[in-house]
Design a protein around this motif. Sequence first.
Motif, PDB file in Angstrom:
ATOM      1  N   MET A  27       0.848  -1.194   0.000  1.00  0.00           N
ATOM      2  CA  MET A  27       0.000   0.000   0.000  1.00  0.00           C
ATOM      3  C   MET A  27       0.884   1.246   0.000  1.00  0.00           C
ATOM      4  O   MET A  27       2.067   1.171   0.308  1.00  0.00           O
ATOM      5  CB  MET A  27      -0.881   0.003   1.244  1.00  0.00           C
ATOM      6  CG  MET A  27      -0.075  -0.054   2.546  1.00  0.00           C
ATOM      7  SD  MET A  27      -1.089  -0.171   4.029  1.00  0.00           S
ATOM      8  CE  MET A  27      -1.602   1.530   4.204  1.00  0.00           C
ATOM      9  N   ALA A  28       0.285   2.375  -0.364  1.00  0.00           N
ATOM     10  CA  ALA A  28       0.987   3.649  -0.293  1.00  0.00           C
ATOM     11  C   ALA A  28       0.876   4.165   1.135  1.00  0.00           C
ATOM     12  O   ALA A  28      -0.008   4.977   1.459  1.00  0.00           O
ATOM     13  CB  ALA A  28       0.397   4.626  -1.296  1.00  0.00           C
ATOM     14  N   PHE A  29       1.751   3.683   1.968  1.00  0.00           N
ATOM     15  CA  PHE A  29       1.658   3.880   3.409  1.00  0.00           C
ATOM     16  C   PHE A  29       1.523   5.345   3.797  1.00  0.00           C
ATOM     17  O   PHE A  29       0.734   5.676   4.681  1.00  0.00           O
ATOM     18  CB  PHE A  29       2.891   3.273   4.076  1.00  0.00           C
ATOM     19  CG  PHE A  29       2.946   3.453   5.560  1.00  0.00           C
ATOM     20  CD1 PHE A  29       3.692   4.463   6.125  1.00  0.00           C
ATOM     21  CD2 PHE A  29       2.234   2.597   6.400  1.00  0.00           C
ATOM     22  CE1 PHE A  29       3.743   4.620   7.499  1.00  0.00           C
ATOM     23  CE2 PHE A  29       2.279   2.753   7.777  1.00  0.00           C
ATOM     24  CZ  PHE A  29       3.035   3.776   8.322  1.00  0.00           C
ATOM     25  N   ARG A  71       4.671   7.541  13.334  1.00  0.00           N
ATOM     26  CA  ARG A  71       4.865   6.804  12.091  1.00  0.00           C
ATOM     27  C   ARG A  71       6.180   7.224  11.444  1.00  0.00           C
ATOM     28  O   ARG A  71       6.642   8.357  11.627  1.00  0.00           O
ATOM     29  CB  ARG A  71       3.702   7.049  11.133  1.00  0.00           C
ATOM     30  CG  ARG A  71       3.547   8.489  10.654  1.00  0.00           C
ATOM     31  CD  ARG A  71       2.205   8.693   9.944  1.00  0.00           C
ATOM     32  NE  ARG A  71       2.100   7.836   8.760  1.00  0.00           N
ATOM     33  CZ  ARG A  71       0.937   7.453   8.235  1.00  0.00           C
ATOM     34  NH1 ARG A  71      -0.214   7.825   8.790  1.00  0.00           N
ATOM     35  NH2 ARG A  71       0.926   6.687   7.156  1.00  0.00           N
ATOM     36  N   ASN A  72       6.747   6.297  10.695  1.00  0.00           N
ATOM     37  CA  ASN A  72       7.933   6.554   9.903  1.00  0.00           C
ATOM     38  C   ASN A  72       7.594   6.143   8.473  1.00  0.00           C
ATOM     39  O   ASN A  72       7.574   4.948   8.147  1.00  0.00           O
ATOM     40  CB  ASN A  72       9.122   5.756  10.432  1.00  0.00           C
ATOM     41  CG  ASN A  72      10.421   6.067   9.697  1.00  0.00           C
ATOM     42  OD1 ASN A  72      10.407   6.338   8.503  1.00  0.00           O
ATOM     43  ND2 ASN A  72      11.520   6.022  10.403  1.00  0.00           N
ATOM     44  N   ASN A  73       7.295   7.124   7.648  1.00  0.00           N
ATOM     45  CA  ASN A  73       6.855   6.815   6.290  1.00  0.00           C
ATOM     46  C   ASN A  73       7.975   6.205   5.447  1.00  0.00           C
ATOM     47  O   ASN A  73       7.709   5.442   4.519  1.00  0.00           O
ATOM     48  CB  ASN A  73       6.299   8.063   5.618  1.00  0.00           C
ATOM     49  CG  ASN A  73       4.980   8.508   6.214  1.00  0.00           C
ATOM     50  OD1 ASN A  73       4.256   7.719   6.834  1.00  0.00           O
ATOM     51  ND2 ASN A  73       4.663   9.787   6.052  1.00  0.00           N
ATOM     52  N   ALA A  74       9.206   6.532   5.757  1.00  0.00           N
ATOM     53  CA  ALA A  74      10.329   5.944   5.019  1.00  0.00           C
ATOM     54  C   ALA A  74      10.442   4.443   5.282  1.00  0.00           C
ATOM     55  O   ALA A  74      10.929   3.695   4.435  1.00  0.00           O
ATOM     56  CB  ALA A  74      11.626   6.641   5.392  1.00  0.00           C
TER      57      ALA A  74
END
Length: 114
Positions: A27-29, A71-74
């Motif tokens: 998914m596109a987190f 959250r850490n999107n990376a």
Amino acid sequence: QVKLVESGGGLVQAGGSLRLSCAASGMAFKYATMHWYRQAPGHQRDVVATITSSGATNYTESVKGRFTISRNNARNTVYLQMNSLQPDDTAVYYCKTYWRNEFWGRGTQVTVSS
């Protein structure tokens, strides 16, 4: 296919801390709102904390000031830092998101001893 994998649960004494992680894939987190839920034996599954794509957060009243969602999107990962844990926090903790459909992880057990 969206997959959510929780980790970081365990046994801790009252007053202790744990950090849960939920790694997402498929998914596109960075665009997704992420939730932590918990379910204690004999109880329904309830939301604990939520973080939106913009980083806005919300907590159930009983964990405010003790738990922090981030959250850490990376890394496509959402975290739940849990401090000052109490026996009432004992539950299976689940990660959830909605990405065209609702997706849940399998959960991670948190047990707090008195």
